[in-house]
Design an enzyme around this catalytic site. Structure first.
Site, PDB file in Angstrom:
ATOM      1  N   ARG A 112       0.830  -1.202   0.000  1.00 45.75           N
ATOM      2  CA  ARG A 112       0.000   0.000   0.000  1.00 45.75           C
ATOM      3  C   ARG A 112       0.868   1.256   0.000  1.00 45.75           C
ATOM      4  O   ARG A 112       0.547   2.232  -0.694  1.00 45.75           O
ATOM      5  CB  ARG A 112      -0.924   0.023   1.215  1.00 45.75           C
ATOM      6  N   CYS A 128      -2.364 -12.658  -2.472  1.00 43.95           N
ATOM      7  CA  CYS A 128      -3.164 -11.447  -2.275  1.00 43.95           C
ATOM      8  C   CYS A 128      -4.481 -11.756  -1.587  1.00 43.95           C
ATOM      9  O   CYS A 128      -5.069 -10.892  -0.938  1.00 43.95           O
ATOM     10  CB  CYS A 128      -3.449 -10.776  -3.616  1.00 43.95           C
ATOM     11  N   GLU A 167      -3.219  -2.771  -7.050  1.00 48.12           N
ATOM     12  CA  GLU A 167      -3.630  -3.823  -6.130  1.00 48.12           C
ATOM     13  C   GLU A 167      -2.671  -3.758  -4.961  1.00 48.12           C
ATOM     14  O   GLU A 167      -1.472  -4.005  -5.116  1.00 48.12           O
ATOM     15  CB  GLU A 167      -3.572  -5.200  -6.789  1.00 48.12           C
TER      16      GLU A 167
END
Length: 525
Positions: free
Chosen positions: A241, A298, A261
């Site tokens: 992030r 993920c 993503e």
């Protein structure tokens, strides 16, 4: 003797221009450098050359026929399969993932499969979505962006998400956008071998020079500077992030679409009647999902929400026994291990209790003990932001709730995620609460599952591998699923009162291509 490998710029493998440094990958199983293969840290000269070549390639690739694009993607897939032994060996050395079934029988076929799906979508033009309004004389379709896609690949899928071969690559090429691939530094040799196949296919098929370019590493400021350049029309990124948000800030400032993503804890809600009937089996399923690939997916189930009391305690004990007994898998690099350790400490600081694991595993390679932590529902609701810290690896936080209302409050406190799962009794005993929980969870996740762990991501036209922020940067788009993923690298182009012979073939009267089109409100051929 060590070899300093070249970079792929403007259709040629060439020595890096005045690299600022060099690096080698590390074997995460042993912790040792793979020193025989050395890669350059590119200077501004390399970056500038890539951007110039991409700008020159963009109009030529935009004018390339879909048949040529499809031929390239299919030929590339063939070459990857022909070189599978070398690719699998390199990926195993650089990631520690097992050759079977993970690399050879699962991930490589997935990669070639999505390349071939993109080839088919290029041929059928399904991603262009032509629309014709005969009353107004206005017609529209999706066409390529006017520049290159800058793709940043992650470390956890050396084939299927690689910047030079993965889903973003396939989608951008199918949309006829050049790709500047910033491959991940954890697996440069794997990426180089794939890029050699891509370059061979591009040369054989005759793609415009500069359609495919590869850099291994550069200064962070240079990466951000590439986004500002007019040659770059869009950005695709899979990673952390913090890194993704830096890219987004620059892209937003310059009006560039950026597809990120970033992070997801993938909440799994287990309702009481299902848990009562399936506790042992569910503990085994959870263990397998959470520790598969050392938890480096993920869609790893990083947050379980379940009833407390004796029922929850029995499940925690059964799962913890499995986690504690198994040797943890190899993490991709030292940075990943250290980030996981930091995340676990963050969860502990917010009140989470370690049931098992919670420490670096004593091993020459990069391993972290399989970890389960617990908090109460009340604790989670009091500090949801901290307790949603992503622990990327074989770790999960279990939230033990006193009531259905508390579980619902947890759902309402969630951030955006890629997936959300509900395990509910199929005989109807959990249905009343499911009807309350599912709507709350539905708006928090891209993909809603029932009675299965979220780890797998099928390459299906119906797949959504996306979700609300911070799972991704935009809830509308998916990085997996052809043809929808291709649309990320397109622009909507409208034609108003344009003479028939000047229209793209997809919009011409008589439908010369025989494709599906939305004409006056009806999908017809």
């Amino acid at each position: 003797m060590s070899t300093l490998h070249p970079v792929l710029i403007a259709g040629q493998w060439r020595a890096a221009d005045a690299p600022s440094a060099t690096f080698s990958a590390t074997n995460p199983t042993t912790g040792q450098l793979l020193a025989d293969d050395v890669y350059p840290v590119s200077s501004k000269a390399d970056v500038d050359a890539v951007l110039v070549a991409a700008a020159q390639a963009a109009p030529a690739l935009r004018a390339t026929s879909p048949e040529t694009i499809a031929a390239f993607l299919n030929r590339y897939a063939d070459l990857l399969e022909a070189n599978r032994d070398a690719l699998v060996a390199a990926a195993h050395a650089e990631t520690g993932f097992p050759t079977e079934p993970r690399l050879n029988s699962v991930e490589l076929p997935r990669t070639t499969g999505q390349l071939r799906q993109a080839a088919q979508a290029a041929l059928t033009r399904s991603w262009t979505r032509p629309v014709i309004d005969t009353k107004t004389g206005i017609r529209s379709l999706h066409e390529p962006l006017g520049g290159a896609a800058l793709v940043f690949g992650p470390n956890n899928f050396p084939f299927a998400f690689n910047a030079i071969a993965g889903g973003d690559f396939a989608a951008a090429i199918a949309a006829r956008c050049p790709v500047i691939a910033k491959v991940h530094t954890s697996h440069p040799t794997t990426s180089r071998l794939m890029a050699e196949c891509a370059h061979q296919a591009a040369t054989e098929i005759g793609l415009p020079v500069g359609s495919i370019q590869v850099l291994y590493r550069m200064d962070h400021k240079l990466s951000l500077g590439m986004i500002e350049n007019p040659a770059v029309a869009a950005v695709g990124f899979t990673g952390s992030r913090s890194a993704g948000m830096q890219l987004k800030e620059v892209a937003d400032r310059h009006g560039k679409p950026v597809y990120l993503e970033m992070s997801s804890v993938n909440p799994v809600f287990i309702l009481p009647d299902y848990l009562a009937a399936n506790s042992e089996a569910l503990a085994a399923e959870f263990f397998t999902s959470c520790t598969m690939g050392a938890g480096q997916f993920c869609t790893n189930p990083g947050l379980l929400v379940l009833p407390g009391g004796e029922l929850g305690a029995a499940f925690v004990a059964a799962a913890a026994a499995k986690f504690a007994e198994a040797k943890p898998g190899v993490l991709l690099n030292k940075g990943g291990r250290d980030s996981l350790a930091e995340a676990v400490e963050t969860l502990k600081s917010a009140g989470a209790t370690v049931v098992c694991g919670g420490e670096v595993f004593d091993d020459p390679g990069f391993r972290y003990a399989n970890t389960i932590l617990t908090v109460t529902g009340a604790q989670f609701i009091a500090d949801p932001e901290t307790l949603q810290t992503e622990a990327f690896g074989p770790a999960s936080l279990l939230v033990l709730c006193e009531s259905g209302d508390e579980m619902l409050a947890v759902a309402n406190a969630l951030e955006g995620n890629l997936t959300g799962t509900v395990y509910a009794n199929d005989e109807g005993a959990d249905d009343a609460f499911y009807t309350k929980l599912a709507p709350a969870l539905r708006v928090k996740v891209g993909r809603l599952l029932n009675n299965k762990m979220p780890t797998g991501v099928a390459v299906s036209p119906a797949m959504n591998h996306g979700g609300p922020f911070p799972a991704t940067g935009h809830p509308f788009f998916s990085s997996v699923g052809i043809p929808h993923a291709i649309s990320r690298f397109s622009m909507l182009c409208s034609y108003d009162n344009v003479r028939p012979h000047r229209l793209p073939a997809e919009l011409q009267d008589g439908n010369p291509l025989g494709i599906w089109r939305l004409v006056d409100g009806d999908w017809v051929k």
